[in-house]
Scaffold this motif. Structure first.
Motif, mmCIF file in Angstrom:
data_model
loop_
_atom_site.group_PDB
_atom_site.id
_atom_site.type_symbol
_atom_site.label_atom_id
_atom_site.label_comp_id
_atom_site.label_asym_id
_atom_site.label_seq_id
_atom_site.Cartn_x
_atom_site.Cartn_y
_atom_site.Cartn_z
ATOM 1 N N LYS A 284 83.454 62.838 70.437
ATOM 2 C CA LYS A 284 82.754 61.021 71.662
ATOM 3 C C LYS A 284 82.261 60.029 70.521
ATOM 4 N N HIS A 285 81.575 60.601 69.549
ATOM 5 C CA HIS A 285 81.105 59.335 69.031
ATOM 6 C C HIS A 285 82.337 58.477 67.368
ATOM 7 N N GLN A 286 83.525 57.991 68.067
ATOM 8 C CA GLN A 286 84.382 57.008 67.323
ATOM 9 C C GLN A 286 84.524 56.026 67.649
ATOM 10 N N TYR A 287 85.096 55.511 66.734
ATOM 11 C CA TYR A 287 85.497 54.672 67.294
ATOM 12 C C TYR A 287 87.418 54.488 67.031
ATOM 13 N N THR A 288 87.486 53.682 68.197
ATOM 14 C CA THR A 288 89.135 54.305 68.535
ATOM 15 C C THR A 288 90.299 53.515 68.371
ATOM 16 N N THR A 289 91.554 53.288 67.474
ATOM 17 C CA THR A 289 92.093 52.027 67.125
ATOM 18 C C THR A 289 93.904 51.988 67.782
ATOM 19 N N LEU A 290 94.290 50.818 67.929
ATOM 20 C CA LEU A 290 95.498 51.508 67.778
ATOM 21 C C LEU A 290 96.433 50.553 67.211
ATOM 22 N N ASP A 291 95.309 49.009 66.494
ATOM 23 C CA ASP A 291 96.228 48.049 65.552
ATOM 24 C C ASP A 291 94.891 48.269 64.516
ATOM 25 N N THR A 292 94.818 47.797 63.576
ATOM 26 C CA THR A 292 94.210 47.662 62.865
ATOM 27 C C THR A 292 94.982 46.419 61.254
ATOM 28 N N HIS A 293 94.019 46.063 60.630
ATOM 29 C CA HIS A 293 94.380 44.902 59.123
ATOM 30 C C HIS A 293 95.465 45.460 59.169
ATOM 31 N N ASP A 294 95.505 47.148 58.580
ATOM 32 C CA ASP A 294 95.764 47.417 57.684
ATOM 33 C C ASP A 294 97.614 47.937 58.881
ATOM 34 N N GLY A 368 84.526 57.456 72.848
ATOM 35 C CA GLY A 368 84.637 56.700 71.895
ATOM 36 C C GLY A 368 85.075 55.119 72.007
ATOM 37 N N ILE A 369 84.607 54.502 71.168
ATOM 38 C CA ILE A 369 84.899 53.208 71.403
ATOM 39 C C ILE A 369 86.112 52.352 70.774
ATOM 40 N N PRO A 370 86.414 51.740 71.807
ATOM 41 C CA PRO A 370 87.528 50.905 71.175
ATOM 42 C C PRO A 370 87.548 49.492 70.256
ATOM 43 N N GLN A 371 88.003 49.580 69.517
ATOM 44 C CA GLN A 371 88.279 48.327 68.722
ATOM 45 C C GLN A 371 89.611 47.855 69.591
ATOM 46 N N VAL A 372 90.096 46.819 69.560
ATOM 47 C CA VAL A 372 90.745 45.616 69.363
ATOM 48 C C VAL A 372 90.905 44.647 68.617
ATOM 49 N N HIS A 428 82.198 49.316 84.095
ATOM 50 C CA HIS A 428 82.924 50.815 84.648
ATOM 51 C C HIS A 428 81.951 52.015 84.675
ATOM 52 N N PRO A 429 81.109 52.711 85.730
ATOM 53 C CA PRO A 429 79.556 53.735 84.225
ATOM 54 C C PRO A 429 80.476 54.775 83.634
ATOM 55 N N ALA A 430 81.538 54.743 85.180
ATOM 56 C CA ALA A 430 82.574 56.932 83.612
ATOM 57 C C ALA A 430 82.583 56.157 82.410
ATOM 58 N N PHE A 431 82.955 54.947 81.984
ATOM 59 C CA PHE A 431 82.878 54.866 80.339
ATOM 60 C C PHE A 431 81.853 55.382 79.774
ATOM 61 N N ASP A 432 80.537 56.558 79.931
ATOM 62 C CA ASP A 432 79.270 56.441 79.422
ATOM 63 C C ASP A 432 79.965 57.152 78.101
ATOM 64 N N LEU A 433 79.239 56.755 77.030
ATOM 65 C CA LEU A 433 79.491 57.416 75.986
ATOM 66 C C LEU A 433 80.053 58.926 76.020
ATOM 67 N N GLU A 434 78.470 59.138 76.503
ATOM 68 C CA GLU A 434 78.182 60.864 76.186
ATOM 69 C C GLU A 434 78.984 62.016 77.722
ATOM 70 N N ARG A 450 87.951 59.969 83.424
ATOM 71 C CA ARG A 450 86.518 59.801 82.934
ATOM 72 C C ARG A 450 85.582 60.033 83.720
ATOM 73 N N ARG A 451 84.333 60.681 83.050
ATOM 74 C CA ARG A 451 83.023 61.525 84.658
ATOM 75 C C ARG A 451 82.548 60.841 83.610
ATOM 76 N N ALA A 452 81.232 60.552 83.876
ATOM 77 C CA ALA A 452 79.943 60.752 83.300
ATOM 78 C C ALA A 452 78.864 60.068 85.185
ATOM 79 N N GLY A 453 78.178 61.859 85.796
ATOM 80 C CA GLY A 453 77.872 61.775 86.635
ATOM 81 C C GLY A 453 78.110 61.692 87.121
ATOM 82 N N GLN A 454 77.862 61.223 88.366
ATOM 83 C CA GLN A 454 79.012 61.146 89.741
ATOM 84 C C GLN A 454 79.865 60.508 89.688
ATOM 85 N N GLU A 455 80.107 58.991 89.313
ATOM 86 C CA GLU A 455 81.255 58.287 88.726
ATOM 87 C C GLU A 455 82.193 59.387 88.033
#
Length: 483
Positions: A284-294, A368-372, A428-434, A450-455
């Motif tokens: 869960k604790h990651q940064y996601t990528t599709l593209d970067t400077h590399d 995780g957290i998306p990087q664009v 949207h609350p469903a994207f809670d990191l945990e 994606r599920r977070a509580g009732q979301e």
């Protein structure tokens, strides 16, 4: 004051790529991306000798071409910031290295660098020791240092000849690391990315790549110092997926560099099995990528895709991609890393709006957290003109946008729709990191919930049809396609 890292989408950009400088970058964000971008990874903005900022001369100032620390901090008032610390090296043009060349053993910085004559037993490595090193060059990693007194010595140099490795075992370098980290925290860094971190520890006879236990001791020292300042750290490692997962198991944030190629494979072949397998094991604790400077990392999917499927996705990349050629990722265009392919992500998908948006939806639903990356933010095509001008393969994905160009791109439906997806991901609350992710792949479809509580929010991708649906399961509401 350091702003707390949050769960919103992060932009990756150079200081002069969305507008001409840091002030124009802030203008672009405030004008067009106020709700879509929550964090900004400003790629190295310090005075540098090479590698588009990744060979810093000093961390004590901002390159005046970009602006000042005040400009950096102004961006950080509304968004959390990530800075780069090149823990492995410093520029050959830096005052540290130049003083070392001028004064040698009398220099205050003599212990900053790794001299072969002192590092290797006997003064030089054996062929077996050279063979053991995880190298970026076809020979031992060094540069010939020529001192003012007429003597010479080999000095460790992993990357370009301007990027001189630091001796992280030296108390002088450890003090430099502490000063640099503290300075970044003072200027508002919420996260500090440790570039080329795995190369930092050297041991005679070892691979000199992610050398344990010393690498863990270095990381723990940095993490402890920054935690006291409320700053997170992010080690940057392009390698077999087991290495970043070993970091995650110890509680560190990591990069998901496997997602880009696995997503391409699913979109190209209609088979989401390998992508789904990876999503199920992603922390869960990651940064996601599709593209970067590399470029797109191929080594990152080793053993996550069978070798025949990796070969297949590479073949399809050149078959289905737009303005792509194998030579752009070769030595002819300055590419020293055979495990990377140079392209924009949009062009890798044939400049296809629908499939590009589907890829972003998958990224935003992943843990995780998306990087664009800034080129991806504007669905940028491969820049062949810049590529041929510089003969640097990675510049195919480094087009610089003026404010006028950014404004013009806002009219494109793909750019507008990407912004909608980013704002959904941010709110949207469903994207809670945990929260949790359920994922299945079958019959040419990938379903992510994606599920977070009732979301609960569902993404259903139809790879064969090139379409996707997003539904709010709690409210029984379809959010995508847009009405």
């Amino acid at each position: 004051m350091t702003r707390q890292r949050d769960n919103r989408v992060m932009l990756i950009t150079y200081a002069d790529s969305l507008g001409a400088d840091l002030k124009e970058l802030k203008t672009a964000l405030d004008t067009w991306y106020d709700k879509a971008v929550g964090g900004v990874h400003i790629l190295p903005f310090f005075p540098s000798g090479a590698d588009r900022g990744f060979s810093p001369k000093t961390y004590e100032s901002v390159d005046p071409v970009f602006g000042s620390f005040a400009d950096v901090e102004a961006i950080g008032k509304d968004r959390w910031l990530m800075f780069d610390f090149m823990v492995n090296h410093i520029s050959a043009q830096s005052a540290y290295y130049q003083d070392f060349l001028a004064r040698k053993d009398e220099s205050d910085w003599k212990d900053f660098f790794i001299r072969y004559s002192k590092f290797w037993p006997g003064g030089a490595p054996t062929p077996e020791q050279v063979e053991a090193i995880y190298k970026r060059k076809p020979r031992a990693p060094y540069i010939e240092a020529r001192f003012a007194d007429g003597t010479e010595d080999k000095v460790w140099c992993t990357f370009s000849e301007d990027q001189i490795d630091l001796d992280v075992s030296s108390p002088a370098v450890r003090a430099f690391i502490d000063r640099t980290l503290d300075g970044m925290a003072d200027h508002g860094a919420s996260v500090i990315r440790l570039d080329a971190f795995a190369y930092a520890v050297k041991k005679p006879g070892g691979s000199c790549f992610f050398e344990a236990p010393e690498i863990w001791e270095l990381l723990e020292g940095i993490e402890s110092r920054m935690a006291a300042r409320g700053v997170e750290i992010l080690p940057e490692i392009h390698e077999h997926y087991t290495i970043p997962l070993s970091l995650a198991r110890r509680g560190y944030w990591i990069y998901d560099f496997a997602l880009p190629v696995l997503t391409l494979h699913a979109l190209y072949t209609g088979n989401g099995t390998w992508l789904a397998n990876w999503l199920k094991m992603s922390p869960k604790h990651q940064y996601t990528t599709l593209d970067t400077h590399d470029g797109l990392g191929i080594v990152d999917v080793r053993d996550l895709l069978p070798q025949e499927e990796t070969d297949r996705v590479l073949d399809l990349l050149y078959e289905k991609g737009a303005n792509l050629n194998r030579k752009y990722s070769s030595e002819e265009y300055g590419n020293l890393d055979i495990y990377q392919v140079n392209t924009t992500y949009y062009s890798a998908l044939g400049n296809d709006d629908a499939r590009y948006l589907m890829a972003r939806a998958i990224q935003f639903f992943a843990p995780g957290i998306p990087q664009v990356y800034y080129v991806g933010l504007l669905a940028g095509e491969n820049d062949l003109e810049l590529l041929e001008k510089t003969r640097n393969g990675r510049d195919i994905n480094r087009h610089g946008y003026s404010l006028k160009e950014i404004e013009e791109n806002q009219k494109r439906p793909v750019v507008q729709n990407l912004k909608v997806l980013m704002e959904l991901r941010n709110t949207h609350p469903a994207f809670d990191l945990e929260g949790d992710l359920d994922v299945t792949a079958a019959d040419g479809h990938l379903c992510m919930i994606r599920r977070a509580g009732q979301e609960a929010l569902m993404l259903d991708c139809d790879f064969d049809g090139g379409t996707f649906v997003i539904e709010d399961l709690k409210r029984g509401e379809r959010l995508w396609p847009l009405k």
